[in-house]
Design a protein around this motif. Structure first.
Motif: not given
Length: 257
Positions: A251-255
């Motif tokens: 989720l951090a990478a996608e954000s």
């Protein structure tokens, strides 16, 4: 022997102690159908579904700890291949809830899921490990995998995240496996007494691989080492990857995109 679905109802015979009746499965034409559908990501394939029917009429005999005779419901498992729906990524099987016959069979549970279609894409000697499994129970008995973790009313829809895990084990015979890491145990288990439709959609996050390596020497304090997609390394004694950590990394990478 694995039978295609059209042949199952014709050729299935069950061998059970204490049942003198015709033991064949003979679903009535108007039997309610339970449809199982799996949406299969392109790197995976639908595993063979194990289907169990039970009968309170044709019992089987077991023995207790003191040797006493115990009668329990008869059961029999068959293998069913889910069939691809046209050129789509949906694979499906329809099962009669009422198994019919003199034994009055009823559908008890199914075990199905997804596996990697080609484990060797991760290396010549890589084999399939575990994960990506689902158990659905349609009566009040446990499945071969035990009881249900979740009870649902009506139809059942399952959509869950999964991550690839490449694991190396050095103690004993060396082996390297590819598995699917999901929330909870290897098999997600549901009781769905009134379901007519069961839908399973595994969401595979192929770019977020977790690597693990078991200890090479059996010694206190030597733990499996997990290397996560963000490069962090953890060896805290846990038996498997931290699913919530994987979710957070993704989720951090996608954000940031």
């Amino acid at each position: 022997m694995k039978l295609a679905p059209p042949a199952i109802w014709i050729l299935l015979f069950v061998s059970l102690n204490g049942c003198a009746k015709d033991r064949s499965l003979a679903p009535p034409p108007d039997s309610e159908q339970i449809t199982v559908t799996v949406k299969v990501p392109k790197e995976l394939k639908a595993r063979t579904m194990q289907v169990m029917y039970r009968s309170a009429t044709c019992k089987r005999v077991t023995h207790g700890a003191s040797g006493q005779r115990i009668e329990v419901e008869g059961h029999h498992s068959i293998d069913v291949q889910l069939q691809r729906q046209g050129q789509s990524d949906l694979y499906q099987a329809s099962l009669p809830k009422d198994g019919g016959g003199a034994c009055k069979w009823h559908l008890a549970n199914v075990i199905f899921g997804v596996v990697y279609a080609d484990p060797t894409r991760f290396g010549a000697n890589v084999i399939w490990g575990a994960g990506g499994g689902v158990v659905v129970i349609f009566d009040h008995n446990n499945s071969p995998m035990g009881g249900a973790d979740t009870e649902v009313e009506g139809d059942l829809t399952i959509k869950k995240d999964y991550y690839p895990r490449i694991d190396e084990e050095f103690l004993g015979p060396y082996k390297k496996t590819i598995s699917l890491v999901g929330e909870g145990s290897i098999y997600r288990s549901y009781e769905a007494l009134n379901a007519q439709q069961v839908y399973f959609e595994p969401v595979l996050h192929s770019d977020f691989i977790v690597y693990s390596a078991g200890p090479k020497v059996k010694k206190k304090g030597n733990y499996t080492v997990f290397t996560y997609p963000d490069g962090s390394v953890v060896a805290d004694g846990r038996g498997g990857p931290d699913f919530q950590k994987l979710q957070s990394i993704r989720l951090a990478a996608e954000s940031k995109k």
